[in-house]
Scaffold this motif. Structure first.
Motif, PDB file in Angstrom:
ATOM      1  N   SER A  62     -21.632   6.907 -42.213  1.00 42.63           N
ATOM      2  CA  SER A  62     -21.839   5.626 -41.533  1.00 42.63           C
ATOM      3  C   SER A  62     -22.519   4.619 -42.452  1.00 42.63           C
ATOM      4  O   SER A  62     -23.281   4.985 -43.341  1.00 42.63           O
TER       5      SER A  62
ATOM      6  N   VAL B 281     -17.778   7.112 -38.889  1.00 38.48           N
ATOM      7  CA  VAL B 281     -16.545   7.811 -39.223  1.00 38.48           C
ATOM      8  C   VAL B 281     -16.917   9.289 -39.209  1.00 38.48           C
ATOM      9  O   VAL B 281     -17.837   9.703 -39.917  1.00 38.48           O
TER      10      VAL B 281
ATOM     11  N   ILE C 261     -14.575   1.943 -45.750  1.00 32.49           N
ATOM     12  CA  ILE C 261     -15.197   1.986 -44.420  1.00 32.49           C
ATOM     13  C   ILE C 261     -15.795   0.624 -44.109  1.00 32.49           C
ATOM     14  O   ILE C 261     -16.572   0.070 -44.899  1.00 32.49           O
TER      15      ILE C 261
ATOM     16  N   THR D 233     -13.979   1.065 -38.939  1.00 32.89           N
ATOM     17  CA  THR D 233     -12.613   1.363 -39.334  1.00 32.89           C
ATOM     18  C   THR D 233     -12.640   2.049 -40.692  1.00 32.89           C
ATOM     19  O   THR D 233     -13.561   1.852 -41.496  1.00 32.89           O
ATOM     20  N   VAL D 234     -11.621   2.881 -40.944  1.00 29.29           N
ATOM     21  CA  VAL D 234     -11.490   3.532 -42.237  1.00 29.29           C
ATOM     22  C   VAL D 234     -10.061   3.354 -42.720  1.00 29.29           C
ATOM     23  O   VAL D 234      -9.106   3.538 -41.954  1.00 29.29           O
TER      24      VAL D 234
ATOM     25  N   HIS E 262     -22.266   2.776 -36.428  1.00 31.90           N
ATOM     26  CA  HIS E 262     -20.871   2.580 -36.835  1.00 31.90           C
ATOM     27  C   HIS E 262     -20.455   3.844 -37.571  1.00 31.90           C
ATOM     28  O   HIS E 262     -20.956   4.121 -38.671  1.00 31.90           O
TER      29      HIS E 262
ATOM     30  N   THR F  96     -13.248   7.511 -35.463  1.00 33.83           N
ATOM     31  CA  THR F  96     -14.152   6.395 -35.725  1.00 33.83           C
ATOM     32  C   THR F  96     -14.809   5.920 -34.436  1.00 33.83           C
ATOM     33  O   THR F  96     -14.271   6.077 -33.339  1.00 33.83           O
TER      34      THR F  96
END
Length: 232
Positions: free
Chosen positions: A144, A50, A39, A21-22, A48, A17
């Protein structure tokens, strides 16, 4: 190739990431299992992300990149493949159920189609049809959030996050000859009786009950998996 026993979400143990956050197993997915990932875009000013490094894809062959998304309170989701100033990307409106934008950059990188369809209960199956050349370096598959309907540089959107969220499930590539999930470097189970060839020259082959060590990717390197159980 993949089957239903595989992890079907952006798993925090497999994905990285950046200013996001995930959280795994956060909601009911389209297949009625509790496997959707949440997410969150955080509170910083930038894109932002992942992402995973070096996803396996069929170079110079048309394929479809797709993922299922659901709005929580972050309306827009983006899918991107990026490497060294080249990218393909699609941006989806999870409230209106529309493709808001697509974008690409780089020689031999293009988006040739896109779409979104309702999967029920607020979920949408989203996809872009693309053709891209071999990366020639580190590439990234990125999921994202976005606060706008326009894709920016790098196939991403930069903005100040406000801890808003969407759900993601089953990021997948589909080509003419195979369908497999972008979840590199994880354990999995395959049901095979013979060797399986997948795009880019990759091949699986093993004997029932024997662990399998890796596959040859499009760039000639081996992507190693921890375990492969073959059910012949």
């Amino acid at each position: 190739a993949y089957d239903s026993s595989e992890t079907v979400q952006p798993d925090p143990s497999l994905w990285s990431t950046y200013l996001a956050t995930v959280t795994a197993n956060s909601a009911t997915a389209p297949d009625a299992t509790n496997t959707a990932a949440l997410i969150d875009d955080g509170a910083s000013n930038d894109s932002h992300q992942v992402y995973i490094n070096n996803p396996i894809y069929p170079a110079d062959t048309p394929f479809r990149l797709k993922c299922w998304f659901k709005d929580v309170d972050r309306r827009y989701a983006v899918m991107t493949i990026y490497t060294s100033g080249k990218w393909v990307a699609g941006l989806f409106d999870l409230q209106a159920g529309t493709v808001a934008d697509t974008d690409y950059s780089g020689a031999d990188w293009s988006v040739t189609g896109s779409g979104i369809s309702s999967a029920g209960s607020g979920w949408y199956e989203c996809w872009i049809d693309v053709t891209i050349s071999a990366a020639g370096g580190t590439s990234y598959l990125i999921i994202s959030p976005s606060n706008s309907t326009t894709i920016g540089s790098g196939g991403l959107v930069s903005y100040t996050g406000s801890n808003k969220q969407f759900l993601a499930w089953h990021p997948t590539i589909v080509s003419d000859t195979a369908s497999y999930q972008f979840v590199a470097r994880q354990d999995f189970t395959a049901d095979v009786t013979n060797a399986i060839s997948v795009p880019g020259g990759a091949k699986l082959s093993a004997t029932a009950g024997i662990g399998w060590s890796g596959m040859l990717g499009t760039d000639g390197t081996t992507t190693n998996f921890t375990t492969c159980t073959i059910n012949a």
